[in-house]
Design a protein around this motif. Structure first.
Motif, mmCIF file in Angstrom:
data_model
loop_
_atom_site.group_PDB
_atom_site.id
_atom_site.type_symbol
_atom_site.label_atom_id
_atom_site.label_comp_id
_atom_site.label_asym_id
_atom_site.label_seq_id
_atom_site.Cartn_x
_atom_site.Cartn_y
_atom_site.Cartn_z
ATOM 1 N N GLY A 148 0.808 -1.218 0.000
ATOM 2 C CA GLY A 148 0.000 0.000 0.000
ATOM 3 C C GLY A 148 0.839 1.264 0.000
ATOM 4 O O GLY A 148 0.387 2.320 -0.470
ATOM 5 N N MET A 149 2.067 1.165 0.510
ATOM 6 C CA MET A 149 2.971 2.318 0.527
ATOM 7 C C MET A 149 3.672 2.505 -0.819
ATOM 8 O O MET A 149 4.468 3.428 -0.979
ATOM 9 C CB MET A 149 4.029 2.140 1.625
ATOM 10 C CG MET A 149 3.459 2.199 3.037
ATOM 11 S SD MET A 149 4.687 1.723 4.276
ATOM 12 C CE MET A 149 5.940 2.988 4.045
ATOM 13 N N GLY A 150 3.392 1.601 -1.758
ATOM 14 C CA GLY A 150 3.973 1.727 -3.089
ATOM 15 C C GLY A 150 5.291 0.990 -3.267
ATOM 16 O O GLY A 150 6.002 1.215 -4.253
ATOM 17 N N MET A 151 5.633 0.102 -2.329
ATOM 18 C CA MET A 151 6.882 -0.646 -2.432
ATOM 19 C C MET A 151 6.761 -1.708 -3.519
ATOM 20 O O MET A 151 5.724 -2.364 -3.649
ATOM 21 C CB MET A 151 7.220 -1.313 -1.090
ATOM 22 C CG MET A 151 7.489 -0.336 0.041
ATOM 23 S SD MET A 151 7.693 -1.164 1.645
ATOM 24 C CE MET A 151 9.242 -2.010 1.386
ATOM 25 N N THR A 152 7.831 -1.872 -4.288
ATOM 26 C CA THR A 152 7.849 -2.923 -5.307
ATOM 27 C C THR A 152 8.081 -4.273 -4.649
ATOM 28 O O THR A 152 8.397 -4.360 -3.453
ATOM 29 C CB THR A 152 8.965 -2.665 -6.336
ATOM 30 O OG1 THR A 152 10.235 -2.765 -5.669
ATOM 31 C CG2 THR A 152 8.824 -1.284 -6.955
ATOM 32 N N ALA A 153 7.947 -5.359 -5.436
ATOM 33 C CA ALA A 153 8.167 -6.707 -4.902
ATOM 34 C C ALA A 153 9.592 -6.860 -4.380
ATOM 35 O O ALA A 153 9.818 -7.482 -3.331
ATOM 36 C CB ALA A 153 7.881 -7.743 -5.987
ATOM 37 N N TRP A 154 10.568 -6.280 -5.099
ATOM 38 C CA TRP A 154 11.968 -6.369 -4.659
ATOM 39 C C TRP A 154 12.182 -5.578 -3.377
ATOM 40 O O TRP A 154 12.923 -6.013 -2.481
ATOM 41 C CB TRP A 154 12.896 -5.837 -5.761
ATOM 42 C CG TRP A 154 13.115 -6.812 -6.869
ATOM 43 C CD1 TRP A 154 12.582 -6.765 -8.122
ATOM 44 C CD2 TRP A 154 13.921 -8.000 -6.826
ATOM 45 N NE1 TRP A 154 12.993 -7.845 -8.863
ATOM 46 C CE2 TRP A 154 13.828 -8.627 -8.090
ATOM 47 C CE3 TRP A 154 14.713 -8.591 -5.847
ATOM 48 C CZ2 TRP A 154 14.485 -9.804 -8.401
ATOM 49 C CZ3 TRP A 154 15.384 -9.774 -6.149
ATOM 50 C CH2 TRP A 154 15.264 -10.369 -7.412
ATOM 51 N N GLN A 155 11.552 -4.423 -3.268
ATOM 52 C CA GLN A 155 11.685 -3.620 -2.055
ATOM 53 C C GLN A 155 11.069 -4.332 -0.857
ATOM 54 O O GLN A 155 11.627 -4.305 0.242
ATOM 55 C CB GLN A 155 11.023 -2.253 -2.260
ATOM 56 C CG GLN A 155 11.816 -1.322 -3.165
ATOM 57 C CD GLN A 155 11.074 -0.031 -3.456
ATOM 58 O OE1 GLN A 155 9.842 -0.011 -3.547
ATOM 59 N NE2 GLN A 155 11.823 1.062 -3.600
#
Length: 223
Positions: A123-130
């Motif tokens: 929900g915070m916009g983090m990618t899968a890698w992040q």
């Protein structure tokens, strides 16, 4: 041979061959740790991958389990046919036996991460890698470390057998003792450092494991 005599011969052996014992101790440890490091490089990504594709998990873990059922001396003998004599065959053997605990613990650590935390990250916009590097791995690293810890302790025992194929290490001293007429003290000169190495390794990695545990760190900070 009485115990006092064995003890005196043990001390004498160390006085005369301390440098050799230390060099074999170091060689033994390096062979063990190289095999485990190589296994970790392969097994941790596999553990992460099967946590995403859980249908593959049972098959991969079952395959790693099959490797564990092969006696270590038989495994070394089989690999020796293709790899010859020397430390390489022992490093590969350690690598194969280290796969199961590291894959299994990585998989377990990854699937135990709270899904709500991952949803917050998403929900915070983090990618899968992040999410992987900033959330999942930090939360599962102590479990992964436990697998590496188990693998390295087992590896130390397996490496002792490597002396039979010319890999050196403390197993070489043990074999010399078994071939000697009164070799009890020589056997102890190889066996006791091997046991000490396993105990110290387990203790040190246990401390690292607890330090990396986010629950333990939070409890310490809270106090």
């Amino acid at each position: 041979m009485d115990k006092m005599n064995v003890f005196q011969q043990f001390i004498y052996y160390f006085q005369e061959n301390g440098g050799y014992v230390f060099s074999q101790f170091l060689r033994h440890f390096l062979i063990s740790i190289y095999g485990v490091i190589f296994a970790a490089v392969v097994a941790i990504p596999i553990g992460i991958a099967i946590s995403r594709k859980r249908k593959l998990a049972s098959w991969i873990i079952r395959l790693a389990n099959i490797i564990q059922t092969v006696p270590s001396l038989a495994m070394i003998s089989i690999l020796m046919i293709g790899l010859g004599l020397g430390p390489t065959v022992v490093i590969v053997t350690v690598f194969l036996y280290s796969l199961l605990p590291i894959i299994k613990n990585t998989y377990t650590g990854m699937i135990q991460v709270d899904k709500n935390i991952l949803d917050v990250g998403k929900g915070m916009g983090m990618t899968a890698w992040q999410r992987l590097y900033m959330v999942e791995l930090p939360l599962s690293v102590s479990v992964i470390m436990a697998g590496i810890r188990n693998a390295l302790v087992v590896a130390i025992g397996i490496t002792a057998i490597g002396a039979f194929v010319g890999a050196g290490g403390l197993g070489d001293i043990i074999i010399r003792g078994t071939n000697a007429t009164d070799g009890t003290s020589i056997i102890l000169a190889g066996a006791l450092p091997t046991a000490l190495m396993a105990i110290i390794t387990d203790w040190v990695l246990g401390i690292i494991e607890r330090k990396l545990d986010p629950v333990s760190k939070h409890a310490v900070q809270g106090n």
